[in-house]
Design an enzyme around this catalytic site. Sequence first.
Site, PDB file in Angstrom:
ATOM      1  N   GLU A  70      66.368  38.046  75.202  1.00  0.00           N
ATOM      2  CA  GLU A  70      65.185  38.835  74.828  1.00  0.00           C
ATOM      3  C   GLU A  70      65.172  40.139  75.618  1.00  0.00           C
ATOM      4  OE1 GLU A  70      62.665  40.627  73.209  1.00  0.00           O
ATOM      5  OE2 GLU A  70      62.705  38.586  72.372  1.00  0.00           O
ATOM      6  N   ASP A 107      71.150  43.307  75.254  1.00  0.00           N
ATOM      7  CA  ASP A 107      71.549  43.143  73.864  1.00  0.00           C
ATOM      8  C   ASP A 107      72.272  41.813  73.657  1.00  0.00           C
ATOM      9  OD1 ASP A 107      72.577  43.500  71.239  1.00  0.00           O
ATOM     10  OD2 ASP A 107      72.590  45.668  71.530  1.00  0.00           O
ATOM     11  N   ASP A 160      63.643  42.213  64.368  1.00  0.00           N
ATOM     12  CA  ASP A 160      63.130  43.502  63.915  1.00  0.00           C
ATOM     13  C   ASP A 160      63.732  43.804  62.538  1.00  0.00           C
ATOM     14  OD1 ASP A 160      62.488  46.224  63.517  1.00  0.00           O
ATOM     15  OD2 ASP A 160      62.432  46.550  65.687  1.00  0.00           O
ATOM     16  N   LYS A 187      62.968  50.916  57.286  1.00  0.00           N
ATOM     17  CA  LYS A 187      63.435  52.152  56.661  1.00  0.00           C
ATOM     18  C   LYS A 187      64.936  52.069  56.371  1.00  0.00           C
ATOM     19  CE  LYS A 187      59.942  55.103  58.845  1.00  0.00           C
ATOM     20  NZ  LYS A 187      59.710  56.286  59.721  1.00  0.00           N
ATOM     21  N   THR A 189      55.268  30.240  66.061  1.00  0.00           N
ATOM     22  CA  THR A 189      55.250  31.314  67.050  1.00  0.00           C
ATOM     23  C   THR A 189      54.037  32.198  66.802  1.00  0.00           C
ATOM     24  OG1 THR A 189      56.498  32.951  65.749  1.00  0.00           O
ATOM     25  CG2 THR A 189      57.787  31.338  67.006  1.00  0.00           C
ATOM     26  N   TYR A 245      54.067  35.390  66.461  1.00  0.00           N
ATOM     27  CA  TYR A 245      54.397  36.370  65.431  1.00  0.00           C
ATOM     28  C   TYR A 245      54.254  35.752  64.045  1.00  0.00           C
ATOM     29  CZ  TYR A 245      56.678  40.035  62.818  1.00  0.00           C
ATOM     30  OH  TYR A 245      56.931  41.033  61.913  1.00  0.00           O
ATOM     31  N   GLU A 246      54.712  34.511  63.902  1.00  0.00           N
ATOM     32  CA  GLU A 246      54.595  33.835  62.620  1.00  0.00           C
ATOM     33  C   GLU A 246      53.128  33.670  62.225  1.00  0.00           C
ATOM     34  OE1 GLU A 246      56.692  29.943  60.906  1.00  0.00           O
ATOM     35  OE2 GLU A 246      55.155  29.510  62.410  1.00  0.00           O
TER      36      GLU A 246
END
Length: 233
Positions: free
Chosen positions: A88, A115, A137, A141, A211, A213-214
């Site tokens: 992370e 990374d 992520d 775009k 989570t 985010y979920e």
Amino acid sequence: MASDENQLAGGAFFGRRRGRPLRQHQEQSYEAGQKAYWLDLSTAPPSRLTTLFPADVQEVRLEIGFGGGEHLLHRAIENPSIGYIGVEPFINGMAKVMAALALRPLNNVRLYGEDGVNVLDWLPTASLAGIDLFYPDPWPKKKHWKRRFVSQTNLARFHRVLVPGGMFRFASDIEHYVNWTLLECADHGGFEWLADNADDWRKPYEGWPGTRYEAKALREGRVPAYLRFRRST
């Protein structure tokens, strides 16, 4: 540091590194956690990856971009005989996990805060039982699609480090990224999508803890997909 490939692609696969300033106890947990849990890539990996952990683990799995660590910690507590490497780059997420580990130490966890490509390139061939990539992520775009973590280059990395029959799991609430991942895996040819009907990708994985985010995605009306791929060749 991001790899040369990431720099050529227009940047790393992740976005911002830091959110709100860490509180004092978070800073202390972060510093202590680095000493206890950090994965050192400056040395050669062990011939048996299971020896990275103080625990007597039988296999090793990798989670790339664990966010707040809800899934990573749940699985590590639930499966003490499995070693988990969590990646992370977002410092606040890493600090949250290290604060949790300060309260409940686990000897089957290793962490890395840069990374995920660096870890993949460091790992020995056929050393992982599974790779999880949950809610990465989406880089919505079109000009940024090259920064999506799922790519032919990274799938080749996955294929190299997974054992035959090893699992790659991908979850996202962004339909375009889900379709993108299905197409990329099909084009690679070394991964079998394990889905016979819609319920196989609509239902969360067995034992899924959810989570934050979920939960936010569901509140906002976005429906997650839970994909499973098996390294087939």
